[in-house]
Design a protein around this motif. Structure first.
Motif, mmCIF file in Angstrom:
data_model
loop_
_atom_site.group_PDB
_atom_site.id
_atom_site.type_symbol
_atom_site.label_atom_id
_atom_site.label_comp_id
_atom_site.label_asym_id
_atom_site.label_seq_id
_atom_site.Cartn_x
_atom_site.Cartn_y
_atom_site.Cartn_z
ATOM 1 N N LYS A 1 80.892 33.994 -20.807
ATOM 2 C CA LYS A 1 82.100 34.975 -21.194
ATOM 3 C C LYS A 1 81.972 36.394 -20.529
ATOM 4 O O LYS A 1 82.902 36.927 -20.030
ATOM 5 C CB LYS A 1 82.356 34.828 -22.481
ATOM 6 N N TRP A 2 80.941 36.881 -20.788
ATOM 7 C CA TRP A 2 80.730 38.321 -20.590
ATOM 8 C C TRP A 2 80.534 38.397 -19.056
ATOM 9 O O TRP A 2 81.117 39.394 -18.391
ATOM 10 C CB TRP A 2 79.247 38.758 -20.897
ATOM 11 N N CYS B 1 83.954 38.579 -17.327
ATOM 12 C CA CYS B 1 84.599 39.913 -17.762
ATOM 13 C C CYS B 1 84.282 40.955 -16.779
ATOM 14 O O CYS B 1 84.538 41.702 -16.495
ATOM 15 C CB CYS B 1 84.298 40.461 -19.258
ATOM 16 N N LYS C 1 87.680 48.482 -18.854
ATOM 17 C CA LYS C 1 87.500 47.425 -19.698
ATOM 18 C C LYS C 1 87.259 47.489 -21.081
ATOM 19 O O LYS C 1 86.582 48.677 -21.311
ATOM 20 C CB LYS C 1 86.309 46.618 -18.847
ATOM 21 N N ILE D 1 78.825 44.260 -19.950
ATOM 22 C CA ILE D 1 80.135 44.303 -19.331
ATOM 23 C C ILE D 1 80.848 45.280 -18.513
ATOM 24 O O ILE D 1 81.570 45.239 -17.425
ATOM 25 C CB ILE D 1 81.329 43.870 -20.311
ATOM 26 N N ALA E 1 89.679 37.934 -20.250
ATOM 27 C CA ALA E 1 88.372 38.455 -19.225
ATOM 28 C C ALA E 1 89.088 38.926 -18.118
ATOM 29 O O ALA E 1 88.507 39.968 -17.389
ATOM 30 C CB ALA E 1 87.387 37.295 -19.004
ATOM 31 N N GLN E 2 90.191 38.453 -17.598
ATOM 32 C CA GLN E 2 90.826 38.995 -16.209
ATOM 33 C C GLN E 2 91.908 39.986 -16.970
ATOM 34 O O GLN E 2 91.881 41.016 -16.225
ATOM 35 C CB GLN E 2 91.666 37.652 -15.730
ATOM 36 N N PRO F 1 90.641 43.825 -18.182
ATOM 37 C CA PRO F 1 89.602 42.760 -18.589
ATOM 38 C C PRO F 1 88.964 43.089 -19.774
ATOM 39 O O PRO F 1 88.529 44.306 -20.125
ATOM 40 C CB PRO F 1 88.519 42.831 -17.241
ATOM 41 N N THR F 2 89.086 42.211 -20.620
ATOM 42 C CA THR F 2 88.633 42.478 -22.017
ATOM 43 C C THR F 2 87.954 41.146 -22.741
ATOM 44 O O THR F 2 87.894 39.911 -22.401
ATOM 45 C CB THR F 2 89.850 42.441 -22.978
ATOM 46 N N ASN F 3 86.685 41.694 -23.398
ATOM 47 C CA ASN F 3 85.852 40.467 -24.077
ATOM 48 C C ASN F 3 86.066 40.487 -25.472
ATOM 49 O O ASN F 3 85.580 41.612 -26.009
ATOM 50 C CB ASN F 3 84.381 40.771 -23.413
#
Lengths: 829, 627
Positions: free
Chosen positions: B197-198, B201, B209, B247, B329-330, B337-339
């Motif tokens: 996931k990281w 991102c 981000k 990230i 993540a996009q 982009p966000t985690n």
């Protein structure tokens, strides 16, 4: 390109397309409800589910991006069962006789009582009868066998909301597709509607469930247009069913010239919706184009037959009699004591006919128009003195300066283009205005000035914008100057707040000078639909006669009144009129001139006549005849031609409007080469302005300006700004014929700032007396956060004419256009 | 407080604080005082200790540490006296002087305050208590050592050393690789591999981000995130800073529900002191890496735990999920982009970085690594937060740690994963706890709620309860979740009333499958799980409701009857006095009777009937009729 396989069909789509897009391109029909062209994918209804090879479960095709090599199935046994399951859920909450009853097409028993039914219980009672997308989707999912449901009905039984003008909301029909919410927020950027509550209690509503009128709704109708069911419906259109045909036309309520789709049924126009494709309004409309066309055209107060005054009363007479009376009136009158005033709402053909009529039939130079009252400094062949901007320039401009105008109110569709480009970060907005407006929150910088200080402020802004060495300053003017200087491409939009001043011509030049300094294009926000066309046509005829305010004055003159006054779609300000013979032609009886007119002709509305209009950017567009003229009414040019014929004047042998255009195109350079045929083919064309207007020399910053005689003082502490009524067609305020407009516009209201109102103990709705040095007027107070202290605003009603005109009588010496300011005091009644 | 200008600066201070902590022999009194402890009066106990210490002038001789929750809810408020490690349970204000006098000063134990387990065995030391014994408390154990309002406490036990290690010499890619190696999967429920996931991102295009900590813990009966945020907020912050570094985010949000005021207070304080210490800000420990964290309070919508709804909520919009892709993540917060990771996931990061991914991966199963915190509640003897290695069996949790069901009732099922999870019956008790095994059994790991049910729990009622919850908490956007859950709740209510038919069960099952398959977001996709699992494992109970119109667990009101046993009733009149609907009549000292027409089945009579008499019984009406 992305290549994928949908139900065995190979299809290629652009990157960014969804599976649903691809399916449609492949000719595969996937049922949808929440999907709508122009709205972002929402994924709420779940009807568009498909199976994607290699992906577990099902995916909503509307929100699944198409990928290369994808294999998609849209119509498997499993999907059909799931879709029916989803459909059953929707049906369980919706009145369902319209959806599942097999006999619905043959059921007539209940048909008669539709108009009396309080709530929607089935197909015959639904405002969307025959136009329901939900019905279509049910049909698509279940096929010919018809729908059936095992689930118990969970009718929501929510009272229908009818508190707002134009729009009814029946939540029982709502399927929560969210189209209205997206249209309101994402497309119109108004953010009035959103979902409320949670779970099965969810519904669409306004903040704190206040009426739309209190929630910032501008009644653009976008929500109604996208609603797939009858949940949001246009009140007057409710029981009409689907239109039989539709015709594309041009809205004639303001100078933007939105393209409308007029729905026609039984020879009547039943609705008007904005056109999406290729039109300059790109699917947007405002309350006038969307909701006022049908009600206005169908108003019971419309004139149906000609009338002649006998023994003080207007009585209906045959056309022949009325035409004879006018012909005799003209022959009796001296040409220099005759005059014609026509409206900027008239089509080019009508305007041309009016000028030609004055010249060839009445033999007078005294012909002028309503443009004089709103944008006087731009008449007499004087352009704006700077390159003209087109509407498309607004989207590309790095900065837009709005001066003395509130386009979000007067020209909402144009304002939307500014809003869009500002919110996308492409454009920085600077507003120069005495008070705040709905666009204020979007402005990068706002300059507030006292009414009357327009030229000073413009000059100061120009001086700062051209200054080579810039001192760091956080003053509003400096920030604005910096934005304009650095922008590169600037459009200056200005309105009656600059033009309706006794130094209007000076203001025009100040704008032109500023435009030159920051290489900007200018866009005057003309008021009436064909002000721009009237400006060009008038300039091609010989000038030198009386101008509109002078004509009105001459008509009032007791000593030597006018012999003959011909009002073509225009009214006079209130007063005591002495003109010996007055002719009026309009859709409605004008409020003032109607009191003394000798002959009244009924005129066809703009949906009942062929004609062309030039919008504020010079775009020539056609309005088309969608319905038969009411009663025996005729178009303006037809009436003028009939009178001319009666008198025996040649040159009025037109069979139809297009012939006038052909002649017009020969005589007025702006229209060179324009024909109806060409317009039909191309949709629209831009006129060719003869010249950019006179060159303006940028004057050195002048500290001097005309002292306004109407400065507020101790006894008259307020500056009353009487704004031109932008909501009018010809002589008729829309508010007078369309009750919903009256609710939005608050007629005869004087707007005050909270502090001023409080100091006088006045609240919204308090009846007040507005007293100037010359007269008084009764009005209702409206308290607004946007209003500026020390300033009272009032809409100058079309029919009641401008209170300022009545009160101060000040004219711009150059253009003879009226001033809209005067000092007043306000007293509680 | 001095800000750390360099990493050496930090390490020096950390070493100093560490020595101070470990080298001491001063007795320490630790009081578990999270929200749950305070509800049981721990704050009063803290006050009592403070004033008593002041009164006796013991400030130099004893240290008082007020910490977050230690997890053993059943026996709160608890006090641990170190270095002996003696745990006192259910401590009241009155016990304080005695504890100070006898235990702290003299080293004696006070028998009556010691914990007695279900087998009547008394334990003096915390480490010996069965509840703690089988746990592997890596995250929760820190709660006991740290006063959450003091950043130095956290630094003293090695806190922020993972951050120092990261900034000192690890590239962002190395951090991600380490997290990938660790095999950490999202602790919020879905179990998506955190490292991957990281990476998504990090690789997403764009300068700005964001990282978000999802602390919108909404499952009924689940409170592990609250405990971590309240008890050790810095561990979450440290995880977030490391994540942001990996990230490439410069800004983070902690999205925490408003119902957690203490957690909000402690996180706010933690952010403040981390800023003062230079652990948050434009230039963290002189490394050039900058990161800010802001708290965002949720307004109480369960659905805001869903990533896209949470993002919408932070943006100030209605908390409503949107279709994915695009994944956060996009395109997440403000379109950047966000985690998003859950509290527990973030808290695991410092452990992974400190010891290395390989070391971390040694615990757990093949597909699930590390430990997981569960809140063990319901019909269980030892209610509390338990942290166990992945792969432990449900039986170990329920029987060994939880001490089994109370009052000798028969265990029926354990519900994992909150309203999105399912009920796992007794026959699957030996199931190893990991993402895949639970999914196979029809449930989910979820965020860690674990509700134990015994024979007095009606499974139709359970399904109805959870579905009513999700039905009310559905955002109302997509059709299956909005209308489907409502129809399902209606059917369940009908069955509970004894009006259901066999057709209803079929319809219910069909609806459940459809809603699961077609809903837009995780809420709708998992909402039918309680129904589907109870239908799978306890169909007989549904059928009893439908066919025999009885509720085997005697829970569904419309299907039970209260009756006074003539043979047992002593005529004390208590029940008659308390009966709200005046359905009970009888003379004093003579057996009473219940008028079934008037009875509203509230059960008060059964509650007030003295335990030794126990004359009121609950029965299925049909069986009464037969008798």
């Amino acid at each position: 390109m992305i290549h994928l396989n949908i139900d065995g069909r190979k299809i290629s789509v652009e990157p960014g397309a969804t599976v649903l897009d691809a399916a449609r391109k492949a000719g595969v029909n996937v049922p949808t409800l929440c999907d709508h062209a122009g709205l972002s994918p929402f994924g709420a209804c779940r009807l568009c589910i498909v199976e994607v090879e290699g992906k577990p479960g099902v995916s909503a095709s509307c929100s699944t991006p198409a990928a290369d090599g994808m294999t998609v199935l849209t119509d498997t046994e499993n999907l059909r069962a799931l879709r029916k399951g989803i459909m059953e859920l929707l049906i369980s909450e919706h009145p369902n006789s319209c959806l599942i009853c097999a006999d619905k097409m043959d059921c007539w028993e209940n048909h008669e009582c539709t108009r009396r039914a309080e709530i929607t219980t089935g197909c015959k009672f639904c405002p969307q009868t025959g136009r329901c997308e939900f019905q279509n989707a049910v049909h698509q999912v279940y096929g010919d066998k018809g729908a059936s449901t095992k689930l118990p009905s969970r009718y929501k039984n929510i009272p229908v909301e009818r508190r707002d003008p134009f729009i009814d909301q029946d939540d029982n029909l709502c399927i929560l597709c969210g189209r209205c919410v997206r249209a309101c927020a994402d497309v119109e950027m108004n953010n009035v509607l959103d979902f409320m509550h949670r779970g099965s209690q969810s519904r669409v509503g306004t903040p704190f469930n206040r009426p739309l009128t209190e929630s910032g709704c501008v009644f653009c109708g976008a929500c109604v247009d996208v609603c797939p069911t009858g949940s949001l419906s246009e009140r007057v259109r409710r029981w009409e069913g689907p239109a039989e045909s539709s015709i594309a036309s041009t809205c004639s309520y303001c100078s933007v010239g939105c393209q409308l789709e007029l729905g026609v049924k039984g020879g009547r126009v039943v609705d008007s919706t904005p056109r999406r494709d290729g039109s300059l309004n790109e699917g947007h409309a405002c309350v006038r184009g969307r909701f006022s066309v049908v009600e206005f055209t169908r108003s019971v107060k419309r004139l149906k037959h000609p009338m002649v005054r006998r023994n003080g009363e207007l009585i209906e007479v045959p056309w022949e009699t009325a035409v004879n009376a006018v012909a005799e009136g003209i022959l009796r009158s001296k040409p220099e004591k005759s005059a014609v005033v026509y409206s900027g709402s008239c089509s080019n053909e009508d305007v041309y006919a009016a000028h030609k009529f004055a010249r060839d039939v009445m033999k007078t130079k005294n012909v002028d128009n309503s443009l004089r009252l709103s944008y006087g400094p731009l008449t007499d062949g004087e352009g704006a003195g700077a390159p003209a901007a087109r509407i498309a320039d607004l989207a590309d401009a790095a900065a837009v300066l709005i001066v003395g105008a509130d386009p979000d109110f007067s020209h909402p569709v144009l304002a939307h283009k500014i809003k869009k480009s500002v919110s996308q970060g492409k454009t920085r907005l600077v507003i120069m205005s005495p008070s705040a407006s709905r666009l204020s929150p979007l402005a990068a910088c706002e300059i507030r000035y006292a009414p009357g200080a327009e030229k000073d402020t413009l000059d100061l802004l120009r001086a700062r914008a051209v200054r080579k060495k810039v001192a760091e300053s956080n003053g509003h003017i400096d920030i604005a100057a910096k934005i304009l200087r650095r922008a590169g491409s600037v459009v200056i939009v200005y309105g009656t707040g600059l033009m309706r001043r006794m130094d209007g011509a000076a203001n025009r030049d100040a704008v032109a000078a500023l435009a030159k300094a920051v290489s900007a294009k200018v866009m005057p926000l003309f008021s009436r639909a064909n002000d721009r066309g009237a400006q060009e046509i008038a300039a091609s005829f010989e000038a030198g006669g009386l101008r509109t305010p002078e004509i009105f004055q001459a008509a009032r003159c007791a000593k030597e009144p006018l012999d003959f006054l011909y009002l073509v779609g225009e009214d006079v300000p209130p007063g005591d009129y002495k003109a010996k013979f007055t002719v009026v032609q309009d859709m409605f009886l004008p409020a003032e001139a109607g009191k003394f007119a000798d002959v009244v002709f009924p005129v066809a509305g703009f949906v009942e006549a062929e004609g062309t209009y030039v919008n504020l950017e010079g775009r020539i567009q056609r309005a088309r005849r969608a319905a038969k003229p009411l009663g025996t009414s005729k178009t303006d040019w037809e009436i003028l031609a009939a009178v001319a014929k009666k008198i025996g004047a040649a040159g009025f042998e037109y069979a139809e409007a297009s012939e006038i255009m052909t002649e017009l195109a020969k005589n007025v350079p702006f229209f060179k080469g324009v024909t109806f045929k060409a317009l039909s083919k191309e949709g629209a064309t831009y006129g060719k302005p003869a010249k950019a207007g006179k060159k303006v020399k940028a004057k050195k910053r002048s500290g001097l300006r005309m002292e306004h005689p109407e400065r507020p003082d101790k006894n008259y502490p307020f500056s009353l700004v009487a704004e031109y009524d932008e909501f009018a067609y010809k002589s008729t305020p829309l508010a007078a014929q369309v009750p919903g407009i009256a609710r939005i516009q608050q007629p005869a209201a004087v707007v005050l700032s909270p502090r001023d109102a409080e100091s006088m103990g006045i609240g919204s709705g308090t009846p007040v007396s507005v007293i100037s040095r010359r007269g008084r007027l009764a009005a209702k107070a409206v308290v607004s956060q946007d209003a500026r202290e020390g300033v009272a605003r009032m809409v100058a009603r079309g029919g009641e004419a401008s209170p300022a005109l009545v009160m101060n009588g000040l004219l711009d010496p150059a253009s003879k256009s009226p001033d809209e300011m005067c000092a007043v005091r306000i007293e509680k009644l | 407080m001095k800000a750390f200008k360099t990493i050496e600066d930090f390490e020096e201070t950390a070493a100093h604080l560490g020595r101070q902590g470990s080298g001491t022999t001063v007795p320490t009194v630790t009081i578990s005082s999270g929200t749950c402890g305070r509800a049981r009066g721990s704050d009063k106990v803290v006050e009592a200790f403070r004033s008593e210490i002041a009164k006796r002038k013991l400030a130099d001789k004893v240290r008082l540490r007020v910490t977050g929750c230690h997890g053993f809810c059943q026996v709160e408020p608890t006090v641990v006296v170190d270095p002996a490690g003696i745990l006192y349970q259910g401590v009241g204000v009155g016990d304080v002087p005695e504890i100070l006098e006898r235990t702290v000063l003299k080293g004696e134990t006070i028998e009556r305050l010691l914990y007695t387990d279900t087998k009547k065995k008394t334990h003096a030391r915390e480490a010996d208590i069965p509840f703690y014994k089988k746990q592997d408390r890596r995250i929760l154990s820190q709660n006991k050592l740290v006063d959450p309002t003091r950043i130095d406490d956290y630094i003293a036990i090695g806190g922020y050393s993972a951050l120092a290690k990261t900034l000192e010499g690890m590239s962002p890619e190395k951090v991600i690789a380490e997290v990938k190696t660790s095999g950490l999967r999202g602790r919020g429920g879905a179990g998506f591999p955190t490292g991957a996931k990281w990476e998504f991102c990090r690789n997403a295009a764009g300068e700005a981000k964001y990282v978000i900590c999802n602390a919108d813990e909404g499952d009924p009966g689940a409170y592990m995130d609250r405990s971590v945020l309240e008890g050790n907020p810095h561990s979450v912050l440290e995880g977030m800073i490391i994540g942001a570094y990996a990230i490439g985010a410069r800004k983070g949000y902690v999205y925490v529900r408003m119902e957690y005021p203490l957690a909000i207070e402690h996180v706010a304080l933690a952010i403040q002191s981390a800023k003062e210490r230079g652990l948050l800000g434009p230039d963290i420990m002189g490394s050039g890496f900058g990161f800010e964290v802001e708290i965002c309070r949720g307004a109480g919508a369960f659905v805001c735990g869903e990533e896209t709804a949470l993002i919408a909520s932070i943006e100030g919009k209605r908390g409503m999920p949107r279709p994915r892709p695009p994944y956060p993540a996009q395109s997440g917060l403000w379109g950047k982009p966000t985690n998003i990771n859950n509290v527990e996931s973030w808290a695991n990061i410092p452990l992974i970085v400190r010891k290395g991914g390989d070391e971390y991966a040694k615990t757990g199963t093949k597909t699930a690594k590390g430990t997981k915190i569960f809140s063990l509640v319901g019909k269980i003897n030892n209610t509390g937060l338990v942290e166990v290695p992945m792969g432990i069996t449900l039986r170990e949790i329920v029987e060994d740690i939880g001490g089994g069901t109370p009052k000798g009732k028969k265990f029926k099922a354990v519900q994992t994963g909150g309203p999105s999870g399912g009920c796992i019956p007794a026959k699957h008790l030996d199931l190893p706890v990991d993402y895949d095994s639970l999914a196979k059994a029809g449930s989910i790991m979820g965020s860690g709620g674990m509700i134990v049910m015994d024979e007095t729990t009606c499974m139709v009622d359970v399904a109805h309860y959870f579905l009513s919850f999700t039905q009310e908490e559905s955002c109302g956007k997509c059709t299956p979740c909005r209308v489907g859950t409502r129809q399902m709740v209606d059917i369940l209510a009908k069955i509970k009333r004894g009006e259901g038919t066999r057709q209803d069960i079929t319809q219910l099952e069909q609806l459940a499958k459809m809603v699961k398959l077609t809903s837009l977001c995780g809420l709708g996709q998992t909402a039918p799980n309680p129904v589907l699992t109870t239908l799978r494992y306890f169909r007989d109970e549904y059928e009893a409701h439908v066919n025999e119109k009885t509720c085997p667990a005697l829970v569904c009101k419309d299907l039970v009857q209260y009756e006074i046993l003539e043979s047992k009733c002593v005529g004390c009149t208590l029940c008659a006095k308390e009966c709200a609907s005046q359905a009970i009549s009888g003379e004093a000292k003579k057996p009473h009777t219940i008028d079934q027409e008037k009875c509203i089945r509230c059960g008060v009579c059964m509650t007030v009937c003295p335990e030794k008499v126990a004359a009121v019984v609950k029965k299925s009406p049909a069986k009464v009729a037969v008798a």
